[in-house]
Design a protein around this motif. Structure first.
Motif, PDB file in Angstrom:
ATOM      1  N   MET A   1      61.005  56.591  77.616  1.00  0.00           N
ATOM      2  CA  MET A   1      60.762  55.130  77.627  1.00  0.00           C
ATOM      3  C   MET A   1      61.596  54.430  78.686  1.00  0.00           C
ATOM      4  O   MET A   1      62.193  53.389  78.432  1.00  0.00           O
TER       5      MET A   1
ATOM      6  N   LYS B   1      54.587  57.213  79.388  1.00  0.00           N
ATOM      7  CA  LYS B   1      55.064  57.482  78.025  1.00  0.00           C
ATOM      8  C   LYS B   1      53.931  57.932  77.101  1.00  0.00           C
ATOM      9  O   LYS B   1      54.161  58.594  76.107  1.00  0.00           O
TER      10      LYS B   1
ATOM     11  N   TYR C   1      50.239  53.865  82.020  1.00  0.00           N
ATOM     12  CA  TYR C   1      51.647  54.283  82.076  1.00  0.00           C
ATOM     13  C   TYR C   1      51.863  55.322  83.176  1.00  0.00           C
ATOM     14  O   TYR C   1      52.952  55.429  83.739  1.00  0.00           O
TER      15      TYR C   1
ATOM     16  N   PRO D   1      59.064  65.312  69.599  1.00  0.00           N
ATOM     17  CA  PRO D   1      58.288  66.255  70.417  1.00  0.00           C
ATOM     18  C   PRO D   1      59.115  67.459  70.866  1.00  0.00           C
ATOM     19  O   PRO D   1      58.583  68.568  70.983  1.00  0.00           O
TER      20      PRO D   1
ATOM     21  N   VAL E   1      60.452  59.043  68.173  1.00  0.00           N
ATOM     22  CA  VAL E   1      59.393  59.512  69.070  1.00  0.00           C
ATOM     23  C   VAL E   1      59.967  60.241  70.286  1.00  0.00           C
ATOM     24  O   VAL E   1      59.261  60.951  70.978  1.00  0.00           O
ATOM     25  N   ASP E   2      61.262  60.079  70.527  1.00  0.00           N
ATOM     26  CA  ASP E   2      61.911  60.739  71.655  1.00  0.00           C
ATOM     27  C   ASP E   2      62.378  62.151  71.270  1.00  0.00           C
ATOM     28  O   ASP E   2      62.369  63.058  72.096  1.00  0.00           O
TER      29      ASP E   2
ATOM     30  N   THR F   1      52.402  59.883  72.738  1.00  0.00           N
ATOM     31  CA  THR F   1      53.792  59.794  73.195  1.00  0.00           C
ATOM     32  C   THR F   1      54.571  61.082  72.941  1.00  0.00           C
ATOM     33  O   THR F   1      55.635  61.072  72.361  1.00  0.00           O
TER      34      THR F   1
ATOM     35  N   SER G   1      51.637  61.830  65.896  1.00  0.00           N
ATOM     36  CA  SER G   1      52.497  60.667  66.111  1.00  0.00           C
ATOM     37  C   SER G   1      51.954  59.408  65.484  1.00  0.00           C
ATOM     38  O   SER G   1      50.747  59.202  65.465  1.00  0.00           O
TER      39      SER G   1
END
Lengths: 261, 319
Positions: A143, A118, A38, B104, B100-101, A126, B116
């Motif tokens: 993402m 990511k 990534y 964190p 997940v965005d 992540t 996670s």
């Protein structure tokens, strides 16, 4: 435009994982380390944007001495210079402690646009991209599969369940790269030769204005207690029968064993 | 207090959010502390009744136009504010693309440890102990927290959904003081009715053995009949037969459905990494030595172009 790309060196995705004697880490002997796939996408995006807009790309990594190879790969792809956070105190960092160190690099270099992959394949957390953005007080696109720079704003499409959404954020900002954003290039021979002459600046904890208890294992908020092999799956029955019989077997399995019908 | 970030879009509560609230409720009895659900974004009000079914003691709903549209930093700030005010010690998120965005950023604000995509959660000496697959499922890590506030994102389809209706206090939270940096300006959803890959209870995937994009309708039909989702191996994606958003594996999505049906997929290590935690695996492959058979609960050695149509017929008979 000043670009900063963070990369992580990880075991090759084809690596067969063996647990080390401490029961918490993997055996590194004989493991081939690569730039996390990534992060290659992150590097490529910085290269594409630089080609369009001009500017300079700094690539940075945190890790032991072997991390230099990852930086050389990024330089060979076309990044201009590199920063290596190399200090025993950085070792054993979780995502939080990693982001702490990387956010300090952001503050030091003051880039317009920051790219990361990511996730580092391996720990698969992540987290670092979003944490760096938060610690540096910046907005981010997570993402990201499509990016557009429009003056002092960026717009990026990100994957969500069942579709995509477009995020708009002002620069400086962080872009977290997801597969699909681009196809990373292979370093050309000329690039590999040039990379040897490009500068790699080493930075310690003190250089970043941090103390040793803020980074590495000491600055981490989580720690591995154990690392184990996953329970082996047992193979069930294997049938070589006529298609119609096979179909009946599958339906019976879905009904009786999986209780999915 | 235990906080659960319950993702909703336009009033529809995600299945993964229901799983997270269910787990929050179970933790609440283990830790003997109350559990609260947090709803934000456009439609949050309409999701209250649904979230009540899973037993929260309180529900927080943010108010203010600044959070109508999704914003990772805006949602994170609102969540962190509630966590601080309520002295939350545990915060759960679904491991959705939103979870997940946002998580964190909340962890960074609260100086909290975050683990996670966990597949297991235990309590030992009053602290959480999380298990999560690492190296794409080639190993499993048991992770301890060093911080006072403990955060996790929960992998979809792993933690059981448990209805446990409650009559919680619903509290409005003023979020008008938040000015988000990154904001969703538009959302584009694919044709409706399709089951999302990461959330599907049944996934049927095609690999190199599918031979071309023209054959994917074969497995799409089975997916529709089973109420499942279609997936693909990296080989099929790299060949350009199907979009990478369908890819299951180390550099694609990680899924753990009840049943995973692999059609014409040999079972490369990087593919197994993405579906190895499925409850049941059914493999259809011509090559009797294909590695996929070593992880299948049911293996069919045969031509998928004969077996899959036969399966479609059989499923149609069920009505």
């Amino acid at each position: 435009m000043n670009f900063l790309v963070f990369v992580k060196q990880v075991p090759d995705t084809e690596t067969k994982i063996q647990i080390a004697g401490d029961g918490k880490s993997i055996v590194e002997d004989g493991v081939n380390f690569i730039v996390s796939p990534y992060d290659e996408i992150a590097i490529e995006e910085a290269l594409l944007q630089k080609e369009a807009l001009g500017g300079e790309i700094t690539v940075a990594t945190m890790g032991p001495n072997r991390g230099e190879a990852a930086l050389r790969t990024a330089l060979a792809m076309g990044c201009d210079k590199a920063v290596h956070l190399e200090d025993d105190a950085f070792e054993g960092a979780d995502s939080y402690a990693t982001a702490k160190a990387l956010a300090a690099v952001v503050k030091k270099l003051n880039p317009d646009l920051i790219f990361l992959g990511k996730q580092g394949v391996g720990t698969d957390n992540t987290q670092v991209g979003q944490m760096v953005a938060e610690m540096a007080g910046l907005g981010h696109i997570g993402m990201c599969v499509k990016l557009e720079i429009d003056g002092d704003k960026i717009r990026g499409e990100r994957e969500i369940e069942g579709g995509r959404e477009t995020i708009e954020v002002s620069l400086p900002a962080v872009v977290v790269a997801q597969k699909g954003l681009n196809e990373p290039r292979y370093p050309a021979l000329r690039g590999i030769m040039q990379a040897k002459r490009k500068p790699i600046e080493k930075l310690t904890v003190a250089d970043l204005g941090l103390s040793a208890d803020e980074v590495g294992a000491a600055g981490s908020k989580t720690e591995f207690a154990r690392l184990e092999m996953p329970p082996a799956r047992e193979a069930g029955k294997k049938l070589e029968v006529e298609p119609e019989v096979a179909a009946k077997e599958i339906v019976a399995f879905l009904k009786n064993e999986a209780k999915a019908l | 207090m235990i906080l659960v970030f319950a993702e909703q879009r336009d009033g529809v509560l995600k299945k993964a959010s229901k799983e997270a609230v269910s787990e929050g409720k179970r933790l609440s009895s283990k830790l003997a502390v109350p559990v609260a659900a947090v709803l934000m974004g456009k439609g949050a009000d309409q999701a209250v009744d649904e979230v009540k079914k899973f037993g929260p003691d309180k529900v927080f709903v943010t108010e203010g136009a600044s959070l109508d549209q999704y914003s990772a930093d805006g949602f994170a700030e609102a969540t962190a504010n509630i966590a601080k005010e309520q002295n939350a010690t545990v915060i759960l998120f679904p491991a959705t693309t939103m979870g997940v965005d946002v998580a964190p950023r909340v962890a960074a604000q609260l100086e909290a440890g975050l683990v996670s995509d966990i597949t297991g959660l235990e309590v030992a000496n009053g602290k959480l102990v999380a298990t999560k697959p690492v190296y794409s499922g080639k190993a499993v890590a048991t992770v301890n927290f060093k911080s006072d506030i403990q955060m996790v994102t929960l992998r979809s389809n792993v933690f059981p959904l448990e209805e446990n209706p409650s009559d919680p206090e619903v509290l409005k939270v003023d979020a008008s003081g938040i000015s988000p940096k990154g904001v969703a300006v538009s959302t584009e959803l694919k044709e409706g009715g399709k089951v999302e890959l990461a959330e599907a209870a049944i996934v049927i995937s095609g690999g190199r053995g599918m031979k071309g994009p023209e054959n994917f309708p074969l497995i799409e039909e089975v997916a529709t009949l089973l109420g499942g989702a279609v997936g693909a191996s990296r080989a099929a994606v790299d060949a350009g037969w199907i979009d990478h958003s369908y890819q299951v594996g180390q550099t694609g999505k990680v899924v753990s459905p009840t049943v995973y049906i692999a059609c014409g997929i040999s079972g490369a290590i990087q593919h197994i990494a993405g579906m190895g935690s499925s409850k049941f695996i059914i493999a259809i492959n011509k090559d009797e030595d294909a590695p996929i058979f070593s992880v299948s609960s049911l293996g069919i050695v045969g031509d998928l172009f004969k077996v899959v149509p036969a399966l479609t017929e059989e499923l149609k008979k069920l009505g």
